[in-house]
Design an enzyme around this catalytic site. Structure first.
Site, PDB file in Angstrom:
ATOM      1  N   ARG A 153     -54.218 -16.553  86.841  1.00 38.21           N
ATOM      2  CA  ARG A 153     -53.340 -17.188  87.882  1.00 38.21           C
ATOM      3  C   ARG A 153     -53.869 -17.044  89.306  1.00 38.21           C
ATOM      4  O   ARG A 153     -54.686 -16.148  89.190  1.00 38.21           O
ATOM      5  CB  ARG A 153     -51.758 -16.783  87.907  1.00 38.21           C
ATOM      6  CG  ARG A 153     -51.087 -17.092  86.640  1.00 38.21           C
ATOM      7  CD  ARG A 153     -49.700 -16.839  86.805  1.00 38.21           C
ATOM      8  NE  ARG A 153     -48.950 -17.131  85.475  1.00 38.21           N
ATOM      9  CZ  ARG A 153     -48.614 -18.199  85.051  1.00 38.21           C
ATOM     10  NH1 ARG A 153     -48.846 -19.264  85.466  1.00 38.21           N
ATOM     11  NH2 ARG A 153     -47.848 -18.107  83.717  1.00 38.21           N
ATOM     12  N   THR A 207     -56.490 -22.132  87.898  1.00 37.05           N
ATOM     13  CA  THR A 207     -56.557 -23.010  86.741  1.00 37.05           C
ATOM     14  C   THR A 207     -55.247 -23.012  85.855  1.00 37.05           C
ATOM     15  O   THR A 207     -54.816 -24.116  85.528  1.00 37.05           O
ATOM     16  CB  THR A 207     -57.774 -22.711  86.017  1.00 37.05           C
ATOM     17  OG1 THR A 207     -58.695 -23.443  86.654  1.00 37.05           O
ATOM     18  CG2 THR A 207     -57.747 -23.959  84.823  1.00 37.05           C
ATOM     19  N   ASP A 263     -63.059  -6.773  97.351  1.00 36.20           N
ATOM     20  CA  ASP A 263     -63.549  -7.584  96.203  1.00 36.20           C
ATOM     21  C   ASP A 263     -64.979  -7.088  95.679  1.00 36.20           C
ATOM     22  O   ASP A 263     -65.815  -7.844  95.873  1.00 36.20           O
ATOM     23  CB  ASP A 263     -63.437  -9.085  96.298  1.00 36.20           C
ATOM     24  CG  ASP A 263     -63.455  -9.737  95.058  1.00 36.20           C
ATOM     25  OD1 ASP A 263     -63.576  -9.181  93.860  1.00 36.20           O
ATOM     26  OD2 ASP A 263     -63.519 -10.881  94.942  1.00 36.20           O
TER      27      ASP A 263
END
Lengths: 508, 508
Positions: free
Chosen positions: A202, A210, A263
């Site tokens: 999600r 998607t 990240d």
């Protein structure tokens, strides 16, 4: 240490979800075991064990009894008044791994495995995991460490096996509107006769993942058995990976990365490849969007990241192709689950659509098809386009929707879009010279996406479009008037679309 | 964001101490406010606010009501059924500070202040604070950032003001047996007529902190008013700083550093200097023990650290001297609160004692005395020795004990030492060539120090002593036979004392 004996307790579940495993213990027992608030323990039942953190109470449980949070109760299958052991864990042996990292040393494969296993078993709090992730910002994982991390993440989760060769495609994300690409690429690959049981996440920071977008059309939440049955039937899935326990360490890492707004690349490569290995993927296409506000800024960075994927895939015995795509503006015209589902469905039905969406989806499908060896390199896209234009992609997509419990006859206009709407118009005539991904994402999320499925943004113009004064630039949709107002506030602070170098200030 | 409205709740305290601020909220309210487990909120009552993390329940509170953990209730003075506001805080503005650090940028003074203020107010979880500390391992604070950090840590806590010039001494620690140095140095400085209201910490990783050791002889836990009254009366204190709210960010940082087993230098300098500024210290002597297993390995490192202290003290307008001392073996003959209190008391009464203890204490006292300007550099130790040998240090120590509510006539043999005892003897004849600080610390802590005040280690021999076969090397004390056994296990795993290059394996 030998005096750290396991003590037994009568356990029950506590109805508090605090986002981590806890065990509530009477202060007398805590004193006896030498446990302070937030001390680490292992809860043991039979041959299963789970890390948890101590919460101390005077009154909520009496000595000899404990309350455990739901995850612990579920993992250890603790029923009413079951007996469990509690054992203090002052410093787990796997702490050596963190210690080495924080002191600039490399981890061996065994150390990485021990560390990841304890992370997954809940032995570590976010304190330690945050340090592990932060260290990577300054002291990157070596390729050996990365490989060990991928293997450890796979081994500490479930695996799903398929009998046929498994294909897949995955985008590293970061560009709004990207979630719908798979809704066109996956059925096209499957229409070419390949097995592509795609699972996806999600949205974490984007307007839609998607899984969020597909969920507008069908169920996405399946057990491993159901997933395999769908794949057997239609040779493709567009499912959510969240409940399949694939590389469960990833969810823990992602949750903390989000809090820290970081990240690290190596961690991202590990997350993606570990989930693919766990799904038995043999051949994979990775999409790396490049753009000033995307995760990857330029082609040099893209090459570096692609190299990481390619070398690691080789070590894992996985076929791979990396597509470096244009991520300088949103994909297609929409951002947000229902809007994107609608755009994908429309594109599949009418066999035409936004060039940025269609070319990307067919290129990626083509690369996957090339990995099968049935098509020479460079010709996959022709095969993909042919399947798409013959309506075979749509036909396969209908099968997938149906197999996943949705209505295959659903039409774009059936999909509910937020009823609170505001359209921003261009104050001047000219050409659109820039669309700000970060602003589009912020506006769509402020409007409520991805939780509010009908929320999002529709772009009337893309970069290069000529527009007249008063032409619509973008429309914001939301199911809540307050949210819509919030999205407009964001739109007025940022400059989501620039026409002819002029910043368009929106003052609603 | 404007839609993130404050919602009001009837609040009560929950009897669970989980080591962090929580607010337990019904799932219906959580959904309405868009809050998941572990989401950050601010709890607001009147003009006070406190950060807390969301715990979600179906049954423990009904909608419209919340339960808050004790710290939140205390900070905000929440009584039964008081009304409070709860406001989601998705990303606090001070998060910019962490984001900049994690992307290799320097923080301004304002950014550092905002960050530290929110850390102290409980807005951040260990996740973010851990990342802040970990970043320092690779990307050190600049001197400007360090200065901003010190000032922010001071400004977000209480300050104590004295009317006279304030002197102090502080060791960066890391050597067992060091806690008793202050019990000789502080009364000596005070006997020279200087005001030295010393506050210190409890042991974090060592067998005893000065506060633990002094607590064997007197109270150490005072309010700011009591502390000032004691200092007014006897011009010296040996108190615990823990409840004075001096630079409270430090407690939060130390707690996380301990979990990560890290101790970044700049953060240590900030901790020490912030507490001293908050105590109104005008002149300070810093002790840096140097040794292979101390915090500082060699003289080059000591110089670097000393430079940090000296430059920062100058920017803070604080007089400073740095003493680089030998930290290659324990100080004196004891490690553990009661054993160290006993050794200090004996030394003060008999006016003789272990050279490593006495020379260090008098050197440091001498440096503090030199900072007053009454004694030329290099001659402070003579003044200190004179005061000590005339019994004036002991006389002042008795006054401090009495002012802190202890018995000034206490004798060394009055102090209770653990009754479970084991003495390790030398299996050979020779000279002691090495004593391992880390092993002595681990043994003393395994025996129960510092919580078990009577637990610890007595060293019969120090480096350079000649011993015969069968001579005692060290005696371990504990109040628990299980703990004693545990300490012996540790002793047999490490080699705490080496005689003539031979590892002495203890197999009890």
């Amino acid at each position: 240490m030998s005096h750290l004996q396991t003590k037994h307790f009568i356990a029950n579940e506590i109805d508090i979800d605090i986002g981590r495993n806890i065990v509530v213990i009477n202060e007398k027992d805590a004193r006896e075991l030498g446990l302070g608030p937030n001390t680490r323990v292992r809860v043991i039942k039979g041959d299963r064990t789970r890390g948890a953190f101590v919460a101390i109470t005077k009154t909520m449980v009496s000595p000899g009894k404990i309350l455990v949070s739901r995850d612990v109760a579920r993992e250890l299958k603790i029923g009413k008044d079951d007996t469990v052991g509690v054992k203090p864990v002052p410093v787990p042996p796997s702490f050596t791994a963190l210690r080495k990292r924080l002191h600039g040393q490399r981890l061996t494969q065994d150390e990485m495995y021990m560390w990841i296993k304890d992370v997954v078993e809940g032995v570590y709090s976010e304190t330690e995991i945050s340090a592990f992730l932060t260290s990577q910002l300054y002291y990157e994982l070596s390729e050996d460490e990365l490989n060990a991390l991928i293997r450890a993440m796979v081994e500490t989760g479930s695996r799903i096996e398929f009998e046929d060769t498994v294909y897949d495609e995955h985008s590293i994300g970061g560009v709004p509107g990207n979630s719908k690409v798979a809704l066109i690429a996956v059925p096209t690959v499957s229409a070419a006769g390949l097995l592509i049981p795609k699972t996806s996440s999600r949205a974490i920071t984007s307007p839609a993942g998607t899984a969020d977008t597909m969920e507008v059309l069908a169920r996405v939440d399946f057990t491993p058995e159901e997933l395999k049955e769908i794949a057997r039937k239609v040779r493709a899935t567009l499912a959510w990976g969240g409940r399949l326990n694939l590389a469960p360490a990833d969810d823990i890492f992602v949750n903390i990365e989000r809090k820290l707004a970081i990240d690290p690349w190596h961690q991202m490569v590990a997350s993606i490849l570990a989930k693919k290995v766990a799904m038995g993927v043999d051949n994979l296409v990775i999409d790396i969007p490049v753009g000033r506000k995307a995760k990857v800024k330029d082609l040099k960075e893209a090459d570096q990241l692609a190299g990481l994927f390619i070398r690691q895939a080789a070590r894992l015995g996985m076929g791979i192709r990396v597509a470096v795509t244009y991520g300088g503006q949103p994909i297609g015209k929409t951002a947000g689950p229902a809007l994107e589902a609608k755009e994908a469905l429309e594109t599949l039905i009418t066999r035409k659509g936004s060039k940025s969406l269609l070319e990307k989806a067919l290129s990626i499908a083509g690369l996957v098809i090339e990995l099968s060896g049935k098509v020479p390199p460079g010709h996959g896209i022709e095969v993909a386009r042919d399947l798409f234009e013959k309506g075979l992609s749509y036909q396969k997509f209908r099968q997938i929707i149906e197999a996943q419990g949705g209505d295959p006859n659903v039409k774009p206009d059936d999909l509910p879009i937020g009823e609170h709407i505001y359209t921003i118009e261009s104050p001047i005539e000219g050409a659109v010279t820039h669309i700000d991904n970060a602003a589009i994402t912020a506006i769509a999320r402020a409007a409520g996406a991805p939780y509010d499925k009908g929320a999002g943004v529709y772009l009337h113009a893309k970069v290069g479009y000529r527009i007249n004064k008063g032409d619509p630039l973008l429309t914001i949709y939301s199911s809540s008037s307050i949210r819509l107002q919030e999205a407009l506030n964001i739109a007025s602070r940022y400059s989501p679309i620039i026409v002819e170098g002029m910043l368009i200030k929106i003052l609603p």
